[in-house]
Design a protein around this motif. Structure first.
Motif, PDB file in Angstrom:
ATOM      1  N   VAL A  39      29.666  39.974  80.096  1.00 12.50           N
ATOM      2  CA  VAL A  39      29.268  38.678  79.522  1.00 12.50           C
ATOM      3  C   VAL A  39      30.405  37.706  79.825  1.00 12.50           C
ATOM      4  CG1 VAL A  39      28.640  37.409  77.441  1.00 12.50           C
ATOM      5  CG2 VAL A  39      27.974  39.810  77.685  1.00 12.50           C
ATOM      6  N   LYS A  40      30.162  36.750  80.695  1.00 11.48           N
ATOM      7  CA  LYS A  40      31.248  35.909  81.192  1.00 11.48           C
ATOM      8  C   LYS A  40      31.622  34.758  80.262  1.00 11.48           C
ATOM      9  CE  LYS A  40      31.895  35.133  85.497  1.00 11.48           C
ATOM     10  NZ  LYS A  40      31.850  34.685  86.903  1.00 11.48           N
ATOM     11  N   ASP A  41      30.659  34.226  79.509  1.00 13.86           N
ATOM     12  CA  ASP A  41      30.944  33.055  78.676  1.00 13.86           C
ATOM     13  C   ASP A  41      31.686  33.459  77.409  1.00 13.86           C
ATOM     14  OD1 ASP A  41      29.744  31.346  80.453  1.00 13.86           O
ATOM     15  OD2 ASP A  41      27.773  31.498  79.518  1.00 13.86           O
ATOM     16  N   LEU A  42      32.760  32.749  77.113  1.00 21.35           N
ATOM     17  CA  LEU A  42      33.592  33.046  75.963  1.00 21.35           C
ATOM     18  C   LEU A  42      33.888  31.748  75.227  1.00 21.35           C
ATOM     19  CD1 LEU A  42      35.358  35.227  74.487  1.00 21.35           C
ATOM     20  CD2 LEU A  42      37.252  34.453  75.924  1.00 21.35           C
ATOM     21  N   ILE A  43      33.640  31.727  73.914  1.00 24.23           N
ATOM     22  CA  ILE A  43      33.836  30.518  73.111  1.00 24.23           C
ATOM     23  C   ILE A  43      35.131  30.615  72.314  1.00 24.23           C
ATOM     24  CG2 ILE A  43      32.911  29.065  71.270  1.00 24.23           C
ATOM     25  CD1 ILE A  43      30.118  29.989  72.077  1.00 24.23           C
ATOM     26  N   LEU A  44      36.034  29.676  72.583  1.00 27.84           N
ATOM     27  CA  LEU A  44      37.284  29.548  71.833  1.00 27.84           C
ATOM     28  C   LEU A  44      37.163  28.342  70.909  1.00 27.84           C
ATOM     29  CD1 LEU A  44      40.356  30.001  71.264  1.00 27.84           C
ATOM     30  CD2 LEU A  44      40.797  28.500  73.225  1.00 27.84           C
ATOM     31  N   LYS A  66      42.601  34.984  85.867  1.00 23.16           N
ATOM     32  CA  LYS A  66      43.095  36.339  85.618  1.00 23.16           C
ATOM     33  C   LYS A  66      41.989  37.295  85.202  1.00 23.16           C
ATOM     34  CE  LYS A  66      46.647  38.748  82.895  1.00 23.16           C
ATOM     35  NZ  LYS A  66      47.449  39.248  84.019  1.00 23.16           N
ATOM     36  N   THR A  67      41.001  36.777  84.457  1.00 22.47           N
ATOM     37  CA  THR A  67      40.023  37.673  83.826  1.00 22.47           C
ATOM     38  C   THR A  67      38.598  37.534  84.326  1.00 22.47           C
ATOM     39  OG1 THR A  67      39.553  36.093  82.042  1.00 22.47           O
ATOM     40  CG2 THR A  67      41.386  37.635  81.706  1.00 22.47           C
ATOM     41  N   GLY A  68      38.249  36.390  84.891  1.00 25.77           N
ATOM     42  CA  GLY A  68      36.872  36.183  85.341  1.00 25.77           C
ATOM     43  C   GLY A  68      35.954  35.618  84.274  1.00 25.77           C
ATOM     44  N   TYR A  69      36.472  35.364  83.077  1.00 23.55           N
ATOM     45  CA  TYR A  69      35.644  34.774  82.018  1.00 23.55           C
ATOM     46  C   TYR A  69      35.535  33.261  82.196  1.00 23.55           C
ATOM     47  CZ  TYR A  69      35.652  39.141  79.378  1.00 23.55           C
ATOM     48  OH  TYR A  69      35.458  40.443  78.980  1.00 23.55           O
ATOM     49  N   ASN A  70      34.460  32.694  81.668  1.00 26.35           N
ATOM     50  CA  ASN A  70      34.295  31.237  81.589  1.00 26.35           C
ATOM     51  C   ASN A  70      34.641  30.817  80.165  1.00 26.35           C
ATOM     52  OD1 ASN A  70      33.287  31.065  84.240  1.00 26.35           O
ATOM     53  ND2 ASN A  70      31.213  31.519  83.540  1.00 26.35           N
ATOM     54  N   LEU A  71      35.774  30.155  79.996  1.00 24.51           N
ATOM     55  CA  LEU A  71      36.246  29.800  78.662  1.00 24.51           C
ATOM     56  C   LEU A  71      35.691  28.443  78.244  1.00 24.51           C
ATOM     57  CD1 LEU A  71      38.112  30.717  76.339  1.00 24.51           C
ATOM     58  CD2 LEU A  71      39.945  29.384  77.428  1.00 24.51           C
ATOM     59  N   LYS A  72      34.900  28.451  77.180  1.00 21.53           N
ATOM     60  CA  LYS A  72      34.371  27.213  76.614  1.00 21.53           C
ATOM     61  C   LYS A  72      35.210  26.872  75.389  1.00 21.53           C
ATOM     62  CE  LYS A  72      30.254  24.981  74.725  1.00 21.53           C
ATOM     63  NZ  LYS A  72      28.821  25.139  74.339  1.00 21.53           N
ATOM     64  N   ILE A  73      35.882  25.730  75.429  1.00 22.30           N
ATOM     65  CA  ILE A  73      36.798  25.337  74.356  1.00 22.30           C
ATOM     66  C   ILE A  73      36.113  24.338  73.434  1.00 22.30           C
ATOM     67  CG2 ILE A  73      38.984  24.208  73.830  1.00 22.30           C
ATOM     68  CD1 ILE A  73      39.941  25.151  76.634  1.00 22.30           C
ATOM     69  N   ILE A  74      36.097  24.656  72.147  1.00 20.71           N
ATOM     70  CA  ILE A  74      35.572  23.743  71.137  1.00 20.71           C
ATOM     71  C   ILE A  74      36.737  23.347  70.242  1.00 20.71           C
ATOM     72  CG2 ILE A  74      33.922  23.404  69.272  1.00 20.71           C
ATOM     73  CD1 ILE A  74      32.133  25.455  70.583  1.00 20.71           C
ATOM     74  N   VAL A 245      28.911  38.363  69.114  1.00 22.82           N
ATOM     75  CA  VAL A 245      30.262  37.961  69.524  1.00 22.82           C
ATOM     76  C   VAL A 245      30.659  38.698  70.802  1.00 22.82           C
ATOM     77  CG1 VAL A 245      32.698  38.238  68.914  1.00 22.82           C
ATOM     78  CG2 VAL A 245      31.119  37.257  67.263  1.00 22.82           C
ATOM     79  N   ASN A 246      31.300  37.984  71.699  1.00 22.59           N
ATOM     80  CA  ASN A 246      31.794  38.575  72.947  1.00 22.59           C
ATOM     81  C   ASN A 246      33.123  39.275  72.652  1.00 22.59           C
ATOM     82  OD1 ASN A 246      32.745  39.213  75.497  1.00 22.59           O
ATOM     83  ND2 ASN A 246      32.185  37.252  76.415  1.00 22.59           N
ATOM     84  N   LYS A 247      33.041  40.516  72.181  1.00 20.50           N
ATOM     85  CA  LYS A 247      34.249  41.207  71.716  1.00 20.50           C
ATOM     86  C   LYS A 247      35.212  41.513  72.859  1.00 20.50           C
ATOM     87  CE  LYS A 247      32.371  45.933  71.842  1.00 20.50           C
ATOM     88  NZ  LYS A 247      32.179  47.178  71.077  1.00 20.50           N
ATOM     89  N   ASP A 248      34.688  41.877  74.028  1.00 14.91           N
ATOM     90  CA  ASP A 248      35.579  42.181  75.144  1.00 14.91           C
ATOM     91  C   ASP A 248      36.308  40.925  75.626  1.00 14.91           C
ATOM     92  OD1 ASP A 248      34.810  44.838  75.090  1.00 14.91           O
ATOM     93  OD2 ASP A 248      33.212  44.576  76.566  1.00 14.91           O
ATOM     94  N   GLY A 249      35.583  39.818  75.687  1.00 15.39           N
ATOM     95  CA  GLY A 249      36.201  38.569  76.103  1.00 15.39           C
ATOM     96  C   GLY A 249      37.223  38.087  75.094  1.00 15.39           C
ATOM     97  N   ALA A 250      36.896  38.228  73.803  1.00 12.62           N
ATOM     98  CA  ALA A 250      37.827  37.802  72.756  1.00 12.62           C
ATOM     99  C   ALA A 250      39.118  38.614  72.812  1.00 12.62           C
ATOM    100  CB  ALA A 250      37.173  37.940  71.385  1.00 12.62           C
ATOM    101  N   LYS A 251      38.976  39.913  72.993  1.00 12.55           N
ATOM    102  CA  LYS A 251      40.180  40.761  73.108  1.00 12.55           C
ATOM    103  C   LYS A 251      40.983  40.390  74.344  1.00 12.55           C
ATOM    104  CE  LYS A 251      41.902  45.501  73.114  1.00 12.55           C
ATOM    105  NZ  LYS A 251      42.912  45.217  74.133  1.00 12.55           N
TER     106      LYS A 251
END
Length: 292
Positions: A39-44, A66-74, A245-251
């Motif tokens: 799951v690439k999308d990650l919400i911060l 570094k990780t390949g995630y798409n970080l969405k910043i709120i 929740v994207n637990k792998d992305g959060a970690k």
């Protein structure tokens, strides 16, 4: 005839050499690439100071590469960010309101709670300093502002900065109210702009103030109190409470932001432009030791 006699062996040797090089290249292990996240999308969800200071403009591409995630910043302020965590609307939180954060962890909403960095809060205001607070401690400064009824702009948004401001008023035994006390209901950058327009006082985090100093005419008038320490933590939103929740992305984000390379980047951020870092990296330290 001698040239013809040696031509064949030279060609053969060249071919053998070329084949050897190719064989050697083929025997080298292939470079390891970062596996694609499931799951690439990650919400911060985070406070406005990390965005307004420009720090996340540096960290976001580092993390994504570094990780390949798409970080969405709120960026909404610590209080609103933590409310998002309580509803499972964010995957990971980067905030600066320690008492409220610890309550969130105690409730089981936040896990993998780690110290990231700190800077400090400052009281800023117009150069003519109508309440004469320059050089005073924060509590004394707030008392002078209230006595003079000098205009003060509060964020009023339940952010970490707002929470700190309220704690100073409480220490001063003052309930701020009246026409002199304005509530912006906005982030740090916007609040500084309003204070500038009104030629008013406000409480700010140093990072946002320095990053946007060129936009206004406000001076640092009170600083250096230990109670003005501004501490940032990161935490995952508990996947056992919120299955989406994207637990792998959060970690991955928590691991990234406390890693040595990222901590180094945090410690150097702002040095070239402002002559001082905007944040002090703290991963692995004890909160009780900060500011000593």
């Amino acid at each position: 005839m001698r040239a013809k006699r040696y031509a064949l062996p030279i060609i053969v040797l060249m071919l053998i050499f070329a084949v050897g090089i190719l064989a050697g290249c083929g025997s080298q292990p292939a470079k390891q690439s970062t596996p694609e996240p499931a799951v690439k999308d990650l919400i911060l969800a985070t406070t406005t100071s990390t965005q307004d200071s420009g720090l996340l403009d540096v960290l976001k591409p580092m993390f994504e590469q570094k990780t390949g995630y798409n970080l969405k910043i709120i960026s909404v302020g610590s209080g609103a960010a933590m409310e998002m965590g309580k509803k499972g609307e964010a995957d990971v939180l980067l905030v600066h309101s320690p008492a409220a954060e610890k309550a969130l962890v105690d409730e089981g909403v936040g896990i993998n709670y780690q110290l990231v960095m700190h800077n400090d809060f400052i009281v800023v205001g117009p150069a003519n300093d109508p309440a004469a607070i320059k050089g005073s401690a924060s509590v004394d400064s707030f008392k002078k502002i209230a006595d003079k009824k000098a205009t003060f702009v509060s964020r009023g948004d339940n952010s970490g900065t707002h929470t700190k401001e309220l704690s100073i008023w409480k220490a001063a035994s003052i309930t701020p109210e009246g026409s002199w006390y304005l509530v912006s209901g906005t982030g740090m950058g916007a609040t500084l702009n309003i204070a500038n327009e009104k030629q008013a006082y406000t409480l700010a985090d140093r990072a946002t103030y320095l990053a946007q100093k060129a936009n206004f005419k406000l001076e640092i008038l009170s600083e250096g109190d230990k109670n003005l320490l501004n501490i940032y933590h990161v935490m995952q939103v508990n996947p056992e409470k919120f299955t989406k929740v994207n637990k792998d992305g959060a970690k991955a984000f928590v691991d990234f932001i406390v890693s040595p390379d990222t901590q180094k980047a945090i410690g150097e951020f702002g040095k070239d432009k402002y002559g001082q870092p905007l944040f002090t990296p703290d991963a692995g330290k004890k909160e009780a030791d900060l500011g000593k």
